[in-house]
Write a protein that holds these residues in place. Structure first.
Motif, PDB file in Angstrom:
ATOM      1  N   GLY A  71       0.787  -1.224   0.000  1.00  0.00           N
ATOM      2  CA  GLY A  71       0.000   0.000   0.000  1.00  0.00           C
ATOM      3  C   GLY A  71       0.817   1.271   0.000  1.00  0.00           C
ATOM      4  N   ASP A  72       2.138   1.164   0.165  1.00  0.00           N
ATOM      5  CA  ASP A  72       2.973   2.361   0.103  1.00  0.00           C
ATOM      6  C   ASP A  72       3.423   2.670  -1.322  1.00  0.00           C
ATOM      7  N   ARG A  73       2.804   1.972  -2.299  1.00  0.00           N
ATOM      8  CA  ARG A  73       3.035   2.198  -3.730  1.00  0.00           C
ATOM      9  C   ARG A  73       4.387   1.667  -4.204  1.00  0.00           C
ATOM     10  N   LEU A  74       5.019   0.853  -3.369  1.00  0.00           N
ATOM     11  CA  LEU A  74       6.348   0.330  -3.687  1.00  0.00           C
ATOM     12  C   LEU A  74       6.319  -1.170  -3.917  1.00  0.00           C
ATOM     13  N   LEU A  75       7.268  -1.638  -4.708  1.00  0.00           N
ATOM     14  CA  LEU A  75       7.572  -3.063  -4.804  1.00  0.00           C
ATOM     15  C   LEU A  75       8.925  -3.266  -4.145  1.00  0.00           C
ATOM     16  N   LYS A  76       9.080  -4.398  -3.493  1.00  0.00           N
ATOM     17  CA  LYS A  76      10.369  -4.701  -2.875  1.00  0.00           C
ATOM     18  C   LYS A  76      10.779  -6.121  -3.236  1.00  0.00           C
ATOM     19  N   LEU A  77      12.087  -6.314  -3.322  1.00  0.00           N
ATOM     20  CA  LEU A  77      12.660  -7.625  -3.572  1.00  0.00           C
ATOM     21  C   LEU A  77      13.468  -8.013  -2.346  1.00  0.00           C
ATOM     22  N   TRP A  78      13.145  -9.189  -1.763  1.00  0.00           N
ATOM     23  CA  TRP A  78      13.731  -9.619  -0.490  1.00  0.00           C
ATOM     24  C   TRP A  78      14.602 -10.858  -0.688  1.00  0.00           C
ATOM     25  N   ASP A  79      15.687 -10.922   0.074  1.00  0.00           N
ATOM     26  CA  ASP A  79      16.502 -12.130   0.125  1.00  0.00           C
ATOM     27  C   ASP A  79      15.814 -13.122   1.062  1.00  0.00           C
ATOM     28  N   VAL A  80      15.458 -14.289   0.548  1.00  0.00           N
ATOM     29  CA  VAL A  80      14.681 -15.258   1.327  1.00  0.00           C
ATOM     30  C   VAL A  80      15.472 -15.769   2.528  1.00  0.00           C
ATOM     31  N   GLN A  81      16.769 -15.925   2.400  1.00  0.00           N
ATOM     32  CA  GLN A  81      17.576 -16.475   3.493  1.00  0.00           C
ATOM     33  C   GLN A  81      17.811 -15.462   4.609  1.00  0.00           C
ATOM     34  N   THR A  82      18.116 -14.211   4.228  1.00  0.00           N
ATOM     35  CA  THR A  82      18.500 -13.221   5.245  1.00  0.00           C
ATOM     36  C   THR A  82      17.372 -12.266   5.633  1.00  0.00           C
ATOM     37  N   GLY A  83      16.345 -12.152   4.787  1.00  0.00           N
ATOM     38  CA  GLY A  83      15.286 -11.177   5.035  1.00  0.00           C
ATOM     39  C   GLY A  83      15.673  -9.768   4.641  1.00  0.00           C
ATOM     40  N   GLU A  84      16.836  -9.598   4.022  1.00  0.00           N
ATOM     41  CA  GLU A  84      17.310  -8.282   3.618  1.00  0.00           C
ATOM     42  C   GLU A  84      16.542  -7.790   2.387  1.00  0.00           C
ATOM     43  N   CYS A  85      16.226  -6.484   2.372  1.00  0.00           N
ATOM     44  CA  CYS A  85      15.604  -5.888   1.194  1.00  0.00           C
ATOM     45  C   CYS A  85      16.695  -5.591   0.173  1.00  0.00           C
ATOM     46  N   LEU A  86      16.634  -6.256  -0.975  1.00  0.00           N
ATOM     47  CA  LEU A  86      17.662  -6.129  -1.995  1.00  0.00           C
ATOM     48  C   LEU A  86      17.397  -4.984  -2.968  1.00  0.00           C
ATOM     49  N   GLN A  87      16.127  -4.701  -3.209  1.00  0.00           N
ATOM     50  CA  GLN A  87      15.782  -3.720  -4.236  1.00  0.00           C
ATOM     51  C   GLN A  87      14.418  -3.119  -3.924  1.00  0.00           C
ATOM     52  N   THR A  88      14.271  -1.824  -4.146  1.00  0.00           N
ATOM     53  CA  THR A  88      12.982  -1.147  -4.018  1.00  0.00           C
ATOM     54  C   THR A  88      12.634  -0.511  -5.360  1.00  0.00           C
ATOM     55  N   PHE A  89      11.419  -0.795  -5.839  1.00  0.00           N
ATOM     56  CA  PHE A  89      10.947  -0.288  -7.128  1.00  0.00           C
ATOM     57  C   PHE A  89       9.891   0.785  -6.862  1.00  0.00           C
ATOM     58  N   SER A  90      10.145   1.993  -7.304  1.00  0.00           N
ATOM     59  CA  SER A  90       9.188   3.083  -7.074  1.00  0.00           C
ATOM     60  C   SER A  90       8.776   3.713  -8.389  1.00  0.00           C
ATOM     61  N   GLY A  91       7.558   4.204  -8.429  1.00  0.00           N
ATOM     62  CA  GLY A  91       7.034   4.826  -9.638  1.00  0.00           C
ATOM     63  C   GLY A  91       5.525   4.868  -9.669  1.00  0.00           C
ATOM     64  N   HIS A  92       4.884   3.846  -9.085  1.00  0.00           N
ATOM     65  CA  HIS A  92       3.421   3.846  -9.030  1.00  0.00           C
ATOM     66  C   HIS A  92       2.941   4.987  -8.131  1.00  0.00           C
ATOM     67  N   THR A  93       1.774   5.516  -8.450  1.00  0.00           N
ATOM     68  CA  THR A  93       1.176   6.578  -7.641  1.00  0.00           C
ATOM     69  C   THR A  93      -0.039   6.097  -6.857  1.00  0.00           C
ATOM     70  N   GLY A  94      -0.287   4.794  -6.883  1.00  0.00           N
ATOM     71  CA  GLY A  94      -1.371   4.185  -6.106  1.00  0.00           C
ATOM     72  C   GLY A  94      -0.899   2.857  -5.543  1.00  0.00           C
ATOM     73  N   TRP A  95      -1.727   2.256  -4.691  1.00  0.00           N
ATOM     74  CA  TRP A  95      -1.404   0.963  -4.103  1.00  0.00           C
ATOM     75  C   TRP A  95      -0.970  -0.033  -5.178  1.00  0.00           C
ATOM     76  N   VAL A  96       0.038  -0.831  -4.861  1.00  0.00           N
ATOM     77  CA  VAL A  96       0.406  -1.949  -5.726  1.00  0.00           C
ATOM     78  C   VAL A  96      -0.407  -3.153  -5.268  1.00  0.00           C
ATOM     79  N   TRP A  97      -1.373  -3.544  -6.091  1.00  0.00           N
ATOM     80  CA  TRP A  97      -2.356  -4.547  -5.693  1.00  0.00           C
ATOM     81  C   TRP A  97      -1.967  -5.953  -6.140  1.00  0.00           C
ATOM     82  N   SER A  98      -1.114  -6.060  -7.167  1.00  0.00           N
ATOM     83  CA  SER A  98      -0.778  -7.376  -7.692  1.00  0.00           C
ATOM     84  C   SER A  98       0.603  -7.347  -8.315  1.00  0.00           C
TER      85      SER A  98
END
Length: 754
Positions: free
Chosen positions: A535-562
């Protein structure tokens, strides 16, 4: 007082130990229907000390002793009705004793507080349950309103039902059924005789408050109805809709008198001035408009909000207009000049509902930040923040005398507050298990589901039995996904968390916290990373083993629903409330394409197995197929009568399945865009569909709380999977002390009558 309490605790403890009950029978230890803060005090200072004393003295014998007392109450026909039965059950519930299968038949069980208790197979045959409190059959509540005399509350919810409640004790009096979609607005007529409701099924209904009978159905809007309001003189009803229009209706004939046009996007809220001469409207186009009711002319367009205007309200004297926005602010306006007088800041999420107190000195606001705030109109100071809801607020309403405030939201609760002290007077807790997401394991033997009840479940596909229930989320489980090796299940929730579960044990391996509601998750093909949309309009890519956020994708101006990950793992697709689909390079975070064409929110996206085509489904009732390389729209699929919530490609890519708010699933030939089959059987919205790995079966999860497994060769439903409800098999044959509406609620939660 402390001396009296101590004596009471000692005396009742001794009575239970000996079985010679007197005070235990004549006095209620807690009052189930008392104001919430009073019941909390009673539990802390009376019930719990008695319970602790009994556990200390009787230890393991205490539960059998209470059961023996209950049996003796049933056997002794000379006893006058009293509180011993309810007191005993309240103590058992305090100790969290499993009451499954217990026999409480033909007992007087006054003041039993059972709102949060599971009662599978409990026998209440012939029991007197007067003044006892049970869970309610409430889903997300979209609207609440007090009757003009303050004696009734009406609520409208996501099941399409309207419920009437008695304010004094919270008793449910009546259920009105007829809408086939979410009820987003309810309002009493000035004389209290009629209730109007607006729904996502595009209709307005007028109800007789005494009988619950539908008096009229108004159909002219072409999209959902978000707001309805009576004029103060009662002659006119105004409605605001997703079709960008406002309609004025004659309340006596049901005829549409005028259609007001001018907003560029959805109309979220409408409000009459106290003299019935003017109407205010708030829209997704970020503006308010003031209209002359007699001519339909737009007098002012008020600009200042930077996001949607979700709510509008006139002050009782008509000198001020308040608006709440998606920009988290509240603004006060001069209706005569259109000037902005004040801006209130304090909410950390959208302001979804506003209402002035009858005296006009306080403004109440309900927000997506789970709080209600009370504001001083003159100073702009926040007087109180009311905490208690566990999900976003949808509607707030003052009682006619201003002494109480009702608030409802997506946590399935209605709360009544004392506006002076800020104390919660009563909480009506609902229960529902909408199935938000389904996913097959890679071997096809297991189906995972995420539900509104905060739980993740694993189902045996062959038997239809629930094998494992995984608890830990504090909000809706909106998305579930298996890792490619099938050993890990990921779940995303409205509690802002992603959890990774060990499929073999059902244990939570790790938890990742985001900054907002997690609406969608998807594993990469190698299982090393997990993508999320929120709902913060962002996509994130997470490392499954460490839980670290590897990448944040920004550009949408509304909720990312799917979101969806391409089969080669190089591209990430996202669908948003900003009506666009975006394609991203997973390694660099670069936005590769912006796909435009849908005219409403995009609810779902899915890649074809070869990665060449992307499907998107929208609230404009269409599905679009896109060329991933060029961004060209290849086809637009039409046929659903309502929002598209979910799409999925078959493993061979030849079939596209779609689920909709029209309660149907459609199977499309993905090459030519033709609908081959329509699967019917659910009686509410379809939230999720998933193909089995062999392509022979389809699973669908619905707002009707069921999962269905379909044979794709025949279109036949093979199995219907249902999670156990809190009162599954509870026998309420010939019970006393409950209204018919209360009995209907218990049956909906699993109770039975022989």
């Amino acid at each position: 007082m402390e001396y009296v309490s101590d004596r009471l605790i000692q005396r009742i403890g001794a009575e239970i130990a000996t079985g010679q009950i007197a005070l235990f029978q004549s006095h209620a230890l807690i009052e189930a229907q008392a104001k919430e803060y009073l019941r909390t005090i009673q539990t802390s200072f009376i019930l719990k000390p008695i319970g602790d004393r009994l556990l200390s003295s009787l230890k393991k014998k205490v539960v059998p002793q209470l059961m023996q007392i209950l049996a003796s109450l049933r056997d002794d026909s000379t006893l006058e009705p009293g509180y011993a039965g309810g007191n005993a059950i309240n103590l058992l519930c305090l100790w969290e004793v499993d009451l499954s299968g217990a026999d409480f038949s033909h007992l007087t069980l006054w003041q039993a507080y059972l709102q949060t208790v599971t009662l599978h197979q409990v026998n209440f045959t012939g029991a007197d349950l007067a003044r006892s409190v049970f869970a309610q059959r409430l889903t997300s509540i979209g609207a609440v309103a007090f009757s003009p005399d303050g004696q009734l509350l009406a609520t409208g919810d996501a099941s399409g039902e309207i419920r009437f409640w008695q304010v004094a004790d919270g008793k449910q009096l009546m259920i009105c059924q007829g809408h086939s979609g979410w009820v987003r607005s309810v309002v009493f007529s000035p004389d209290g005789a009629t209730l109007a409701s607006g729904s996502s099924d595009q209709t307005i209904r007028l109800w007789d408050v005494k009988s619950g009978r539908c008096l009229n159905e108004l159909r002219e809007h072409s999209v959902w109805v978000r707001s309805v309001v009576f004029s103060p003189d009662g002659d006119t009803l105004a409605s605001g809709s997703g079709d960008n229009t406002i309609k004025l209706w004659d309340t006596h004939t049901g005829k549409c008198l005028k259609t007001l046009q001018g907003h560029r996007y959805w109309v979220w809220s409408v409000a009459f001035s106290p003299d019935s001469q003017h109407l205010a409207s708030g829209s997704e186009d970020k503006t308010l408009k003031l209209w002359d009711v007699s001519t339909g002319e737009c007098l002012h367009t008020l600009e200042g909000h930077t996001l949607w205007v979700r709510s509008v309200a006139f002050s009782p004297d008509g000198d001020m207009l308040a608006s709440g926005g998606g920009d988290n602010t509240i603004k006060l306006w001069d209706p005569e000049t259109g000037a902005c007088l004040k801006t209130f800041e304090g909410h950390s999420h959208r302001v979804r509902s506003l209402v002035f107190s009858p005296q006009g000195d306080i403004l109440a606001s309900g927000s997506g930040d789970y709080t209600v705030k009370l504001w001083d109109i003159q100073t702009g100071q926040c007087l109180k923040t009311l905490y208690g809801h566990s999900n976003r607020l949808e509607s707030v309403a003052f009682s006619p005398d201003g002494g109480m405030l009702a608030s409802v939201g997506e946590d399935r609760t209605m709360r009544l507050w004392d506006t002076v002290s800020g104390q919660c007077l009563r909480t009506l807790q609902g229960y529902a298990t909408w199935v938000q997401s389904v996913a097959f394991s890679p071997d096809g033997a297991t189906l995972a589901s995420g539900s509104e009840d905060h739980q993740v479940r694993l189902w045996d596909v062959e038997t239809g039995e629930c094998r494992t229930t995984m608890k830990g989320h504090q909000g809706w489980v909106c998305s579930v996904a298996f890792s490619p090796d099938g050993m890990t299940l990921a779940s995303g929730s409205s509690d802002y968390r992603i959890k990774l579960w060990d499929v073999s044990t059902g244990q939570c391996r790790s938890t990742v916290r985001s900054n907002h509601w997690i609406r969608a998750i998807a594993f990469s093909p190698d299982g090393a990373t997990l993508a999320s949309g929120s709902g913060d309009r962002l996509l994130k890519l997470w490392d499954v083993q460490t839980g670290e956020c590897l990448q944040t994708f920004s550009g949408h101006t509304g909720w990312v629903w799917s979101i969806a990950v391409s089969p080669d793992g190089q591209t990430l697709a996202s669908g948003s409330y900003d009506k666009t689909v975006r394609l991203w390079h997973t390694s660099t975070g670069e936005c590769l394409q912006i796909l435009s064409g849908h005219t409403s929110w995009i609810q779902t996206v899915a890649f074809s197995p070869d990665g060449q085509t992307l499907a998107s489904g929208s609230c404009d009732n269409t599905i679009r197929l896109w060329n991933v390389q060029t961004g060209e729209c290849l086809k637009t699929l039409t046929g659903h009568a309502s929002w598209i919530q979910t799409v999925a490609f078959s493993p061979d890519g030849q079939t596209l399945a779609s689920g909709s708010c029209d309660n149907t699933i459609k199977l499309w030939d993905s090459a030519i865009g033709e609908c081959r089959q329509s699967l019917q059987g659910h009686n509410s919205w379809i939230w999720s569909v998933a193909f089995s790995p062999d392509g022979q079966r389809l699973a669908s999860g619905s707002q009707d709380e069921t999962i269905k497994l379909w044979d794709l060769q025949t279109g036949r439903c093979l199995k219907t999977l249902i999670a156990k409800r809190p009162y599954e098999g509870m026998n309420i044959t010939e019970v006393k002390g409950l209204t018919e509406a209360q009995k209907a609620t218990l049956r909906a939660l699993g109770a039975v009558e022989n």
